[in-house]
Structures are given as structure tokens and as C-alpha cells.
Design a protein around this motif. Structure first.
Motif, PDB file in Angstrom:
ATOM      1  N   UNK A   1      -2.474   4.979   0.437  1.00 20.64           N
ATOM      2  CA  UNK A   1      -2.743   5.806   1.617  1.00 20.64           C
ATOM      3  C   UNK A   1      -2.466   7.272   1.330  1.00 20.64           C
ATOM      4  N   UNK A   2      -1.376   7.549   0.612  1.00 26.66           N
ATOM      5  CA  UNK A   2      -1.059   8.928   0.260  1.00 26.66           C
ATOM      6  C   UNK A   2      -2.115   9.513  -0.667  1.00 26.66           C
ATOM      7  N   UNK A   3      -2.520   8.709  -1.664  1.00 27.55           N
ATOM      8  CA  UNK A   3      -3.535   9.184  -2.614  1.00 27.55           C
ATOM      9  C   UNK A   3      -4.877   9.415  -1.922  1.00 27.55           C
ATOM     10  N   UNK A   4      -5.260   8.483  -1.053  1.00 28.20           N
ATOM     11  CA  UNK A   4      -6.556   8.580  -0.380  1.00 28.20           C
ATOM     12  C   UNK A   4      -6.658   9.795   0.514  1.00 28.20           C
ATOM     13  N   UNK A   5      -5.509  10.212   1.038  1.00 34.22           N
ATOM     14  CA  UNK A   5      -5.503  11.358   1.953  1.00 34.22           C
ATOM     15  C   UNK A   5      -5.017  12.641   1.276  1.00 34.22           C
ATOM     16  N   UNK A   6      -4.954  12.603  -0.069  1.00 31.77           N
ATOM     17  CA  UNK A   6      -4.542  13.770  -0.856  1.00 31.77           C
ATOM     18  C   UNK A   6      -3.197  14.329  -0.411  1.00 31.77           C
ATOM     19  N   UNK A   7      -2.276  13.416  -0.128  1.00 27.86           N
ATOM     20  CA  UNK A   7      -0.928  13.815   0.295  1.00 27.86           C
ATOM     21  C   UNK A   7       0.050  13.642  -0.854  1.00 27.86           C
ATOM     22  N   UNK A   8       1.016  14.535  -0.926  1.00 27.56           N
ATOM     23  CA  UNK A   8       2.036  14.443  -1.964  1.00 27.56           C
ATOM     24  C   UNK A   8       3.058  13.372  -1.611  1.00 27.56           C
TER      25      UNK A   8
ATOM     26  N   UNK B   1      -4.845 -11.368  -4.511  1.00 25.44           N
ATOM     27  CA  UNK B   1      -3.949 -10.350  -5.048  1.00 25.44           C
ATOM     28  C   UNK B   1      -2.663 -10.319  -4.227  1.00 25.44           C
ATOM     29  N   UNK B   2      -1.536 -10.302  -4.912  1.00 20.79           N
ATOM     30  CA  UNK B   2      -0.226 -10.266  -4.255  1.00 20.79           C
ATOM     31  C   UNK B   2       0.522  -9.035  -4.759  1.00 20.79           C
ATOM     32  N   UNK B   3       1.027  -8.215  -3.841  1.00 19.79           N
ATOM     33  CA  UNK B   3       1.667  -6.965  -4.235  1.00 19.79           C
ATOM     34  C   UNK B   3       2.577  -6.470  -3.117  1.00 19.79           C
ATOM     35  N   UNK B   4       3.538  -5.631  -3.489  1.00 17.39           N
ATOM     36  CA  UNK B   4       4.424  -5.053  -2.497  1.00 17.39           C
ATOM     37  C   UNK B   4       3.671  -4.071  -1.604  1.00 17.39           C
ATOM     38  N   UNK B   5       4.082  -3.978  -0.371  1.00 22.77           N
ATOM     39  CA  UNK B   5       3.416  -3.088   0.591  1.00 22.77           C
ATOM     40  C   UNK B   5       3.460  -1.630   0.137  1.00 22.77           C
ATOM     41  N   UNK B   6       4.400  -1.303  -0.749  1.00 18.88           N
ATOM     42  CA  UNK B   6       4.495   0.078  -1.226  1.00 18.88           C
ATOM     43  C   UNK B   6       3.238   0.517  -1.965  1.00 18.88           C
ATOM     44  N   UNK B   7       2.492  -0.446  -2.532  1.00 14.69           N
ATOM     45  CA  UNK B   7       1.203  -0.093  -3.127  1.00 14.69           C
ATOM     46  C   UNK B   7       0.240   0.405  -2.048  1.00 14.69           C
TER      47      UNK B   7
ATOM     48  N   UNK C   1       8.307  -5.898   2.416  1.00 12.86           N
ATOM     49  CA  UNK C   1       7.077  -6.569   2.820  1.00 12.86           C
ATOM     50  C   UNK C   1       6.126  -6.658   1.632  1.00 12.86           C
ATOM     51  N   UNK C   2       5.457  -7.803   1.517  1.00  8.36           N
ATOM     52  CA  UNK C   2       4.461  -8.011   0.474  1.00  8.36           C
ATOM     53  C   UNK C   2       3.143  -8.437   1.105  1.00  8.36           C
ATOM     54  N   UNK C   3       2.046  -8.006   0.496  1.00 13.59           N
ATOM     55  CA  UNK C   3       0.707  -8.372   0.958  1.00 13.59           C
ATOM     56  C   UNK C   3       0.131  -9.473   0.079  1.00 13.59           C
ATOM     57  N   UNK C   4      -0.493 -10.442   0.705  1.00 12.42           N
ATOM     58  CA  UNK C   4      -1.293 -11.442   0.016  1.00 12.42           C
ATOM     59  C   UNK C   4      -2.715 -11.272   0.515  1.00 12.42           C
TER      60      UNK C   4
END
Length: 272
Positions: free
Chosen positions: A63-70, A52-58, A41-44
Motif C-alpha cells: 500500500x505504501x509503495x503503490x501510493x508512493x509513500x515513504x 499465497x500465505x504471507x504476513x499482513x505487513x506485506x 495477522x496473516x493473509x491466505x
């Protein structure tokens, strides 16, 4: 197209919101000689003045970084590149994230010469119109809708009188399908994308090509320098140390050369 879900359709509603996120289902061949296809999946994201166009993995990484998750050790994120441009502008910026902390910023002018046809079809509540173009060494067919008044689409495709809903090439290497849209006024900045853009080093095509070839020769060195440790881990959780670094380096090189089927064939790096 049976997965197509829209949370809005009216043009007036579209224009009032600050951020419009269109999610594409992308099926493609990493290796053009293979029948194996990858689905992502990609986001536009279309905001007030830029796209901005990028893969959903970004999105997942943020989300992991924002919630301080490893990051789970078995996480296999595709965070290879980010496409950015100002609305109504043919000048694009591509941020190519190499393994480690190297981010290359390549600027280019992108313009497709679209040929509109009279062929149309109805999908859900949308009327789609067919258009064709040749771009990046491939022949493309697009189905767009004037009912969503953004002259945008996946990757660097743009310039049609409406949003691109479907897009595919005649060799079936790439197929994009719009599956969802989200209208929000409070989507926060993606930390992962912003950090990547800030870390980027501007390069021209010659420097870009040279850097990619240098990286190809020893991807392990890039990873080792980024981690600053004698032992580090690949994205798939593989531990790399002095005992297996040569073997892993050869494996990474083989994958880079094999999975070299970019959307724009005219800008494909030729690996030895």
C-alpha cells in the motif's frame, strides 16, 4: 472465536469469485523458552490456481509503495517469508527474505497425515470438525469446516476436507485463528510480493542452511551491501555507521539465535 467475521458462507458463492482472502490472527512465541507472545495477522489468498500465505505487513508495504509513500522511520514490518503453492499440489515454495535484498527460494514437498475425529462444535454459523496430525516436530490440532470447501489452511497446512479455522500445537507455541474473510474479483497483485519472488535465488536445503549461517555471522554486511551507503537504517529506525556497526551486529546475531522457534522445528537452523 468471537472475532470470527464472514462475508460469505455459501459454497456456490465461494466458487464464483476469483480471489478469496482469509485473514488469520496468529499468536506465537518467537522464543520457545519465553512466556512472551507475539500477535500478527496473516493473509491466505486463494486464487484460481494458486495459494499465497504471507504476513499482513506485506499488504501494508504494498500500500505504501503503490501510493508512493515513504516508510515511517519507526515502522517495524515483518516481511520475512512468503509461502506459495498451486492448488491441489503438495509442492511448496518458500521465499525467505533476509535483511537487505537477498531472497532465498526453497522448494519442498509438504504433506500432513491427518487423523479425523468425530468431535465437532458449532461456532457462529459454522460447524467445525476436529483433526490431529504430527508435523515439523510438533503435535497439532486443527478445527476445520466443510462449509468452506477449500482444502487449505495457514502456513503449509492443507489437505483436510474443508478450510482450517483454528490450529494450534500442544505446547502452545503457535495458535492460528481465522478472524475474517474477503471475497473480491479485483484484488491487484502485491508489488512487494511479486518483486520478492522475481528477485529470489533458488537454493536446496544445504545451500539454504549455509546461507542462513553466513548471514548470522554478519547481518550488518548484508544490510550495508543492500543500502550501498556508509550509514543506513534498521527497520526500527536505528542509524548504523562505522562507530556502532560492531555493537549492532552483535545485537542482531543475539536476536537471530534467541528468536529461533520456527513452525517446522525439523528445519530449524542451528546457530553456533
Amino acid at each position: 472465536m468471537n472475532k470470527l467475521i464472514f462475508t460469505f458462507l455459501l459454497a456456490g458463492s465461494l466458487m464464483r469469485s476469483q480471489t478469496h482472502r482469509f485473514i488469520y490472527d496468529v499468536v506465537y512465541k518467537k522464543d520457545s523458552a519465553s512466556t512472551v507472545r507475539t500477535r500478527e495477522n496473516y493473509h491466505l489468498d486463494i486464487e484460481n490456481d494458486h495459494v499465497t500465505y504471507y504476513t499482513r505487513d506485506f499488504f501494508i508495504a504494498d500500500s505504501l509503495m503503490s501510493n508512493n509513500l515513504k516508510f515511517p522511520v519507526d515502522t517495524k514490518l515483518n516481511t520475512s517469508s512468503i509461502i506459495y503453492h498451486k492448488k491441489g499440489d503438495d509442492q511448496y515454495e518458500e521465499f525467505d527474505i533476509l535483511e537487505g535484498s537477498t531472497v532465498l527460494k526453497l522448494q519442498s514437498a509438504e504433506l500432513q497425515n491427518w487423523k479425523l475425529t468425530k468431535e465437532s462444535r458449532k461456532v457462529k454459523d459454522l460447524t467445525l470438525q476436529k483433526a490431529t496430525t504430527t508435523y515439523g516436530g510438533r503435535n497439532w490440532t486443527a478445527w476445520f469446516t466443510r462449509e468452506i470447501p477449500f482444502q487449505e489452511g495457514p502456513y503449509k497446512f492443507h489437505g483436510l476436507p474443508g478450510l482450517i479455522v483454528e490450529l494450534y500445537d500442544d505446547k502452545d507455541n503457535y495458535r492460528f485463528e481465522l478472524v475474517k474473510s474477503v471475497k473480491r474479483s479485483d484484488i491487484p497483485k502485491n508489488q512487494f510480493i511479486e518483486m520478492s519472488r522475481q528477485m529470489s535465488v533458488p537454493v536446496d536445503w544445504e545451500k539454504y542452511n549455509k546461507t542462513k549461517l553466513t548471514f548470522y555471522e554478519s547481518p550488518i554486511n548484508y544490510l550495508k551491501n543492500a543500502s550501498n551507503r556508509d550509514q543506513f537504517y534498521l527497520n526500527d529506525g536505528t542509524a548504523v555507521n562505522a562507530s556502532n556497526s560492531r555493537e549492532i551486529n552483535d545485537r542482531l546475531k543475539a536476536n537471530i539465535k534467541k528468536y529461533n522457534n520456527p513452525i517446522d522445528l525439523e528445519k530449524a537452523v542451528v546457530y553456533p
